[in-house]
Design an enzyme around this catalytic site. Structure first.
Site, PDB file in Angstrom:
ATOM      1  N   GLY A 154       1.006  -1.318   0.040  1.00 58.69           N
ATOM      2  CA  GLY A 154       0.063  -0.061   0.035  1.00 58.69           C
ATOM      3  C   GLY A 154       0.954   1.308  -0.141  1.00 58.69           C
ATOM      4  O   GLY A 154       0.316   2.422  -0.201  1.00 58.69           O
ATOM      5  N   GLY A 155       2.213   1.004   0.614  1.00 58.55           N
ATOM      6  CA  GLY A 155       3.172   2.130   0.386  1.00 58.55           C
ATOM      7  C   GLY A 155       2.944   3.195   1.241  1.00 58.55           C
ATOM      8  O   GLY A 155       2.109   3.326   2.147  1.00 58.55           O
TER       9      GLY A 155
ATOM     10  N   HIS B  81     -29.336  22.566  -6.864  1.00 62.02           N
ATOM     11  CA  HIS B  81     -29.453  23.531  -5.561  1.00 62.02           C
ATOM     12  C   HIS B  81     -30.012  22.675  -4.380  1.00 62.02           C
ATOM     13  O   HIS B  81     -30.860  21.827  -4.655  1.00 62.02           O
ATOM     14  CB  HIS B  81     -30.548  24.634  -5.863  1.00 62.02           C
ATOM     15  CG  HIS B  81     -30.803  25.283  -4.829  1.00 62.02           C
ATOM     16  ND1 HIS B  81     -29.983  26.494  -4.102  1.00 62.02           N
ATOM     17  CD2 HIS B  81     -31.806  25.175  -3.895  1.00 62.02           C
ATOM     18  CE1 HIS B  81     -30.265  26.929  -3.083  1.00 62.02           C
ATOM     19  NE2 HIS B  81     -31.519  26.298  -2.831  1.00 62.02           N
TER      20      HIS B  81
HETATM   21  C1  LIG Z   1       1.390  12.708   4.741  1.00 61.61           C
HETATM   22  C2  LIG Z   1       0.967  12.569   3.440  1.00 61.61           C
HETATM   23  C3  LIG Z   1      -0.161  12.909   3.252  1.00 61.61           C
HETATM   24  C4  LIG Z   1      -0.658  12.618   1.789  1.00 61.61           C
HETATM   25  N1  LIG Z   1      -1.841  12.843   1.342  1.00 61.61           N
HETATM   26  C5  LIG Z   1      -2.256  12.763  -0.040  1.00 61.61           C
HETATM   27  C6  LIG Z   1      -3.482  12.921  -0.396  1.00 61.61           C
HETATM   28  O1  LIG Z   1      -4.553  13.249   0.576  1.00 61.61           O
HETATM   29  N2  LIG Z   1      -3.892  12.756  -1.662  1.00 61.61           N
HETATM   30  C7  LIG Z   1      -3.176  12.224  -2.843  1.00 61.61           C
HETATM   31  O2  LIG Z   1      -3.269  12.115  -3.854  1.00 61.61           O
HETATM   32  N3  LIG Z   1      -1.745  12.222  -2.163  1.00 61.61           N
HETATM   33  C8  LIG Z   1      -1.343  12.279  -1.088  1.00 61.61           C
HETATM   34  N4  LIG Z   1       0.012  12.055  -0.674  1.00 61.61           N
HETATM   35  C9  LIG Z   1       1.028  11.475  -1.426  1.00 61.61           C
HETATM   36  C10 LIG Z   1       0.589  10.304  -1.744  1.00 61.61           C
HETATM   37  O3  LIG Z   1       0.821   9.378  -0.678  1.00 61.61           O
HETATM   38  C11 LIG Z   1       1.918   9.543  -2.616  1.00 61.61           C
HETATM   39  O4  LIG Z   1       2.069  10.345  -3.901  1.00 61.61           O
HETATM   40  C12 LIG Z   1       1.648   8.117  -3.177  1.00 61.61           C
HETATM   41  O5  LIG Z   1       1.633   7.355  -2.169  1.00 61.61           O
HETATM   42  C13 LIG Z   1       2.807   7.792  -4.107  1.00 61.61           C
HETATM   43  O6  LIG Z   1       2.365   6.372  -4.669  1.00 61.61           O
HETATM   44  P1  LIG Z   1       3.613   5.638  -5.179  1.00 61.61           P
HETATM   45  O7  LIG Z   1       3.064   4.369  -5.590  1.00 61.61           O
HETATM   46  O8  LIG Z   1       4.514   6.299  -6.319  1.00 61.61           O
HETATM   47  O9  LIG Z   1       4.645   5.360  -4.031  1.00 61.61           O
HETATM   48  P2  LIG Z   1       4.485   4.710  -2.470  1.00 61.61           P
HETATM   49  O10 LIG Z   1       2.922   4.799  -1.981  1.00 61.61           O
HETATM   50  O11 LIG Z   1       5.603   5.388  -1.708  1.00 61.61           O
HETATM   51  O12 LIG Z   1       4.988   3.118  -2.542  1.00 61.61           O
HETATM   52  C14 LIG Z   1       6.216   2.766  -2.734  1.00 61.61           C
HETATM   53  C15 LIG Z   1       6.447   1.379  -2.172  1.00 61.61           C
HETATM   54  O13 LIG Z   1       7.761   0.984  -2.645  1.00 61.61           O
HETATM   55  C16 LIG Z   1       8.492   0.385  -1.698  1.00 61.61           C
HETATM   56  N5  LIG Z   1       9.844   0.419  -2.193  1.00 61.61           N
HETATM   57  C17 LIG Z   1      10.615   1.241  -2.016  1.00 61.61           C
HETATM   58  N6  LIG Z   1      11.922   1.089  -2.534  1.00 61.61           N
HETATM   59  C18 LIG Z   1      11.713  -0.393  -2.433  1.00 61.61           C
HETATM   60  C19 LIG Z   1      12.916  -1.507  -2.681  1.00 61.61           C
HETATM   61  N7  LIG Z   1      14.013  -1.024  -3.134  1.00 61.61           N
HETATM   62  N8  LIG Z   1      12.471  -2.737  -2.874  1.00 61.61           N
HETATM   63  C20 LIG Z   1      11.078  -2.935  -2.436  1.00 61.61           C
HETATM   64  N9  LIG Z   1      10.239  -2.209  -2.221  1.00 61.61           N
HETATM   65  C21 LIG Z   1      10.511  -0.808  -2.233  1.00 61.61           C
HETATM   66  C22 LIG Z   1       8.171   1.425  -0.397  1.00 61.61           C
HETATM   67  O14 LIG Z   1       8.143   0.579   0.685  1.00 61.61           O
HETATM   68  C23 LIG Z   1       6.704   1.755  -0.892  1.00 61.61           C
HETATM   69  O15 LIG Z   1       5.666   0.715  -0.125  1.00 61.61           O
HETATM   70  C24 LIG Z   1       0.405  12.316   0.693  1.00 61.61           C
HETATM   71  C25 LIG Z   1       1.657  11.898   1.252  1.00 61.61           C
HETATM   72  C26 LIG Z   1       1.932  12.124   2.610  1.00 61.61           C
HETATM   73  C27 LIG Z   1       3.493  11.810   2.968  1.00 61.61           C
END
Ligand SMILES: Cc1cc2nc3c(=O)[nH]c(=O)nc-3n(C[C@H](O)[C@H](O)[C@H](O)COP(=O)(O)OP(=O)(O)OC[C@H]3O[C@@H](n4cnc5c(N)ncnc54)[C@H](O)[C@@H]3O)c2cc1C
Ligand SMILES: NC(=O)c1ccc[n+]([C@@H]2O[C@H](COP(=O)([O-])OP(=O)(O)OC[C@H]3O[C@@H](n4cnc5c(N)ncnc54)[C@H](O)[C@@H]3O)[C@@H](O)[C@H]2O)c1
Length: 457
Positions: free
Chosen positions: A38-39, A440
């Site tokens: 879920g990241g 509305h």
């Molecule tokens: C506090 C906060 C609030 C936010 N609120 C919002 C919001 O309301 N709306 C919105 O649109 N966005 C929001 N964001 C931004 C959003 O969370 C990110 O843009 C989004 O999660 C990006 O998704 P992603 O898949 O690119 O990466 P991520 O969700 O970061 O997932 C990347 C995954 O890769 C894994 N990983 C990394 N390197 C390796 C490796 N070498 N080997 C194996 N696994 C690895 C990590 O553990 C992680 O699970 C928020 C961010 C933060 C920090």
């Protein structure tokens, strides 16, 4: 060595859905996750923060009960462990839902561990080597920790820590006055903390139009949040009451003393420990993976999706990256990231909904523009709800009548902006939005009036 049709590194917002497409196509896919499925969004970003924002809103409304004729006999108290449990449960439900989805795919193997390239088609996870002709990077980012003076001598939190906090800090000092900083600032103020935001730029949310920054600052200050902008001399030292944050070298109180510190000064891509050099994948100077319009990297057979490619910084942009890659690989389409119209919301209360260009950007682009704006006090629904802070704004091209962008800082703004976003995606002119017949009473019903108010900008 195990062989797959595809390997996905990172189970964030793009990877799992792409794994689903490979699985459905009868191809074998490995998805590797080093921490939580879920990241960022599910575990330390959107999900927990928006759940906490909901608790903070409940507290705020309860305090305002008398405005609505609702009488509470005792002062509002915050049970922070219960607030945190609620938020964490939402995260856990989502994380577990994602895990069981991936684990239930017959052609998909979920592998736990840190992945690193050995070559352009081989990845190491612990002692194991995996190979595939197609590799997709969805590694996301983490909180940036600048090399502030004294930062190594004091305790501090990032978003990953504060979402698990089960107490209310006495005085939370937030460094960084942008999306992350502002959402936590208002939420913790509503939970009862003293809050100070320290921002090095001249104003909050510096990418927005100045009038939006000013209005947001006014809303936060009205709730008792202190704001220090132009803090060019940020440094940290221990103090008997917590941490001293050096703010300004020249004017104002030189230090703010906080019991707790949150760093919210941007994100860094998780690309420094991926072994990208072994695969020959190029990054820019900030570590973002360079991609073309189809999200392919410079190495054939390797793509990068989500925050790590620097083309978006939101959950919906990461998911759209998956949609683009999947449409091109599986559906014979030729989708491009440059066709994406950017919309987003800032979840303070009232929220800021945004789409397209700001007025400043439109002017910088040399366009002849029309600008319309109306205060939320003119929105019947806002008046009825007792939530009239903010305003709505639209920017259009005076020559082509195309809508260039819009902003709504107001109740329901995160939803209402979609009326404009959808029109823009459909390539409609402002006349078409003006002649739509909105329901509305809604916030959206004011958009035609905002358009009628447009003046040369
Ligand atoms: C506090 C906060 C609030 C936010 N609120 C919002 C919001 O309301 N709306 C919105 O649109 N966005 C929001 N964001 C931004 C959003 O969370 C990110 O843009 C989004 O999660 C990006 O998704 P992603 O898949 O690119 O990466 P991520 O969700 O970061 O997932 C990347 C995954 O890769 C894994 N990983 C990394 N390197 C390796 C490796 N070498 N080997 C194996 N696994 C690895 C990590 O553990 C992680 O699970 C928020 C961010 C933060 C920090
Ligand atoms: N509602 C949402 O969609 C939402 C919410 C939170 C986060 N996010 C995503 O997370 C990303 C990161 O958010 P963020 O608020 O951390 O970062 P940001 O990049 O938006 O802003 C960082 C802030 O910190 C300040 N700053 C940067 N370096 C500094 C330094 N050395 N000293 C002092 N101040 C400094 C900047 O001036 C800026 O105001 C955003 O780009 C956004 O896409 C989205």
């Amino acid at each position: 060595m195990r062989t797959f049709d595809a390997i996905i590194i990172g189970a964030g917002q793009a990877g799992p859905s792409l794994a689903g497409r490979f699985n459905d196509a009868g191809k074998t896919v490995a998805i590797i996750e080093r921490k939580h499925v879920g990241g960022t969004c599910v575990n330390t970003g959107c999900k927990p923060t928006k759940t906490l924002v909901a608790s903070a809103y409940a507290a705020h409304l309860a305090r305002r009960g008398a405005d609505y004729g609702v009488v509470l006999d005792s002062p509002v108290k915050i049970d922070m462990p219960a607030v945190m449990r609620r938020s964490h449960q939402v995260t856990l439900d989502s994380r577990h839902g994602n895990e069981s989805w991936l684990e239930g795919m017959p052609n998909c193997t979920l592998i736990r561990g840190h992945a690193r390239f050995e070559s352009k088609d081989t990845v190491r996870v612990g002692d194991e080597l995996l190979t595939a002709p197609q590799i997709f990077l969805n590694v996301g980012g983490r909180a940036a920790i600048p090399d502030f003076e004294g930062i190594g001598d004091v305790p501090y939190m990032t978003n990953s820590d504060i979402v698990m906090l089960d107490r209310v800090p006495e005085h939370l000092v937030i460094v960084g006055g942008s999306y992350i900083g502002l959402e936590f600032a208002q939420m913790y103020r509503r939970f009862g903390a003293q809050v100070t935001i320290v921002e090095k730029g001249p104003r909050l949310i510096g990418r927005e139009d100045e009038e939006i920054s000013e209005a947001v600052r006014g809303i936060l200050e009205a709730e008792g949040i202190k704001v220090r902008t132009g803090a060019e001399c940020i440094r940290f030292s221990k103090h008997r009451d917590g941490v001293a944050v050096g703010v300004n070298c020249t004017e104002g109180e030189p230090e703010v003393i906080g019991s707790d510190i949150l760093l919210a000064v941007g994100r860094s891509p998780n690309t420094d420990d991926l072994g990208l050099d072994k695969a020959g994948v190029e990054t820019d100077t900030r570590g973002y993976i360079k991609v073309g319009d189809d999200l392919a990297t410079n190495v054939e057979g390797i793509w990068a999706m989500g925050d790590c490619n620097g083309r978006g910084a939101f959950t919906h942009t990461a998911y759209n990256d998956f949609e683009i890659v999947a449409a091109n690989l599986f559906d014979g389409e030729s989708r491009k990231v440059s066709d994406r119209l950017l919309g987003y919301a800032l979840y303070i209360d009232p929220p800021l909904g945004r789409v397209g260009m700001s007025e400043t950007e439109a002017k910088k682009a040399g366009k002849k523009i029309l600008v319309g704006r109306r205060p939320m006090t003119q929105v019947g629904r806002a008046v009825e709800k007792g939530e009239t802070q903010g305003f709505m704004k639209i920017v259009a091209d005076a020559e082509t009548k195309q809508i260039l962008g819009a902003a709504i800082l107001g109740t329901g703004g995160d939803e209402s902006i979609h009326g404009v976003l959808d029109m823009m995606n459909a390539g409609a002119t402002f006349d078409e939005l003006r002649w739509a017949v909105p329901i509305h009473p809604t916030v959206s019903e004011l958009w035609p009036t905002v358009i009628l108010s447009m003046q040369p900008g």
